[in-house]
Design an enzyme around this catalytic site. Structure first.
Site, mmCIF file in Angstrom:
data_model
loop_
_atom_site.group_PDB
_atom_site.id
_atom_site.type_symbol
_atom_site.label_atom_id
_atom_site.label_comp_id
_atom_site.label_asym_id
_atom_site.label_seq_id
_atom_site.Cartn_x
_atom_site.Cartn_y
_atom_site.Cartn_z
ATOM 1 N N GLN A 1 8.095 -12.231 -42.336
ATOM 2 C CA GLN A 1 8.943 -11.101 -42.731
ATOM 3 C C GLN A 1 8.592 -9.864 -41.899
ATOM 4 O OE1 GLN A 1 11.532 -11.316 -44.694
ATOM 5 N NE2 GLN A 1 12.042 -9.150 -44.751
ATOM 6 N N ASP B 1 14.228 -18.008 -37.856
ATOM 7 C CA ASP B 1 14.726 -16.646 -37.649
ATOM 8 C C ASP B 1 15.394 -16.497 -36.281
ATOM 9 O OD1 ASP B 1 14.596 -14.598 -39.529
ATOM 10 O OD2 ASP B 1 12.417 -14.360 -39.327
ATOM 11 N N LYS C 1 14.853 -14.898 -50.704
ATOM 12 C CA LYS C 1 14.876 -16.076 -49.822
ATOM 13 C C LYS C 1 14.334 -17.302 -50.557
ATOM 14 C CE LYS C 1 14.782 -13.124 -45.779
ATOM 15 N NZ LYS C 1 14.062 -12.416 -44.721
HETATM 16 N N1 GUN Z 1 13.373 -8.120 -42.061
HETATM 17 C C1 GUN Z 1 14.655 -7.708 -42.215
HETATM 18 N N2 GUN Z 1 15.513 -8.679 -41.845
HETATM 19 C C2 GUN Z 1 14.756 -9.728 -41.453
HETATM 20 C C3 GUN Z 1 15.073 -11.031 -40.974
HETATM 21 O O1 GUN Z 1 16.226 -11.433 -40.822
HETATM 22 N N3 GUN Z 1 14.006 -11.826 -40.685
HETATM 23 C C4 GUN Z 1 12.735 -11.401 -40.832
HETATM 24 N N4 GUN Z 1 11.757 -12.250 -40.515
HETATM 25 N N5 GUN Z 1 12.406 -10.200 -41.267
HETATM 26 C C5 GUN Z 1 13.409 -9.372 -41.573
#
Ligand code: GUN
Length: 283
Positions: free
Chosen positions: A91, A114, A47
């Site tokens: 996350q 998100d 990311k």
């Molecule tokens: N863990 C796996 N996919 C995601 C996501 O799209 N966002 C977040 N915050 N954690 C994740």
């Protein structure tokens, strides 16, 4: 037809980079990671790398696995109050000792890139989304890019999670599909799946969807990231068995996965634009 999520994400990231340059804005994303799960660390690194590529600034907050709720909430509160931060991503999954719901609820909805905050989920379900969760929104982008119609189509979503299944259903409904959500208690899962013009599988079980669950010509979207008994990466679909039956299909890897990150970047730019607009109006 193979739906090439990697190619679509590359195209969208290049386009976004141009848009950010033209805007004169410098969006900024903050990530919060609690603990040292290697998969989460890898996703967060990806990311940050995507941010750098498109011209988004990013900072990473790392907290130990035994961090208390209060410590995580404090980090979120600091980011909420930081005018230089436009997007906050905590996350998931969080360690068992941290209350994920409390943490997500604490994120300011206008920084919730998100799209997991109840305000954003509510807006999505009311047909007026602000930030939609990145994986299902990325799937909608793939459908758009390949001109796959949704209006009037029968879409079946397998899985009812808050990050994929439920928002996927809402997005498809907002795009005028007739939507069925299936889950572990669904009585005739195979029969329901076979009726789908668009089938989205977000189950998390290797090769769960076989040819007996796919209508000929259907668009089949695989959200699964699993490892089979030999440790090989695979999705929810039995890809080899389904690919000739489906009209269009996403592979794993290279299908839905890359779109999640591209959409996160788009959401972060959106958050920065909204903030820029609101500060002009407030003046
Ligand atoms: N863990 C796996 N996919 C995601 C996501 O799209 N966002 C977040 N915050 N954690 C994740």
């Amino acid at each position: 037809m193979i739906l090439d999520g990697k190619a679509v994400s590359e195209k969208r990231l290049e386009l976004l980079k141009e848009k950010i340059e033209e805007s004169g804005l410098y969006p900024r994303l903050a990530t919060v990671i609690v603990g040292d799960d290697p998969a989460s660390q890898m996703y967060v690194r990806m990311k940050h790398r995507a941010c750098e590529r498109v011209g988004i600034g990013s900072i990473g907050i790392e907290l130990p696995a035994d961090a208390s709720n209060e410590r995580v909430l404090e980090a979120v509160a600091r980011l909420n109050n930081d005018p230089d931060i436009n997007g906050i991503l905590v996350q998931l999954p969080l360690p068992a000792g941290v209350d994920a719901r409390r943490v997500i609820d604490a994120i300011s909805p206008d920084k919730d890139v998100d799209g997991f905050h109840p305000c954003n989920i509510g807006r999505l379900f009311s047909g007026d989304p602000l930030f939609a969760p990145c994986t299902p929104q990325g799937i909608m982008t793939i459908l758009e890019e390949y001109h796959i119609p949704t209006a009037g189509e029968h879409a079946v979503v397998i899985g009812r999670s808050i990050d994929v299944g439920r928002p996927m259903a809402a997005l498809l409904l907002n795009a005028d599909a007739t939507v069925t959500i299936c889950h572990s208690k669904t009585r005739d899962l195979k029969g329901e799946a076979r009726r789908a013009d668009i089938l989205v599988s977000a189950v998390g079980k290797a090769r769960f969807v076989g040819p007996d669950m796919v209508k000929e010509g259907a668009t089949v979207i695989d959200v699964g990231i699993n490892h089979d008994e030999d440790g090989k990466l695979c999705g929810d679909l039995d890809f080899e068995a389904v690919k000739d039956l489906a009209g269009a299909i996403t592979p794993v890897p290279g299908g839905v996965g890359p779109m999640t990150i591209a959409t996160l970047m788009e959401n972060t730019f959106k958050a920065a634009r909204l903030r820029a607009c609101s500060s002009i109006t407030a003046r």
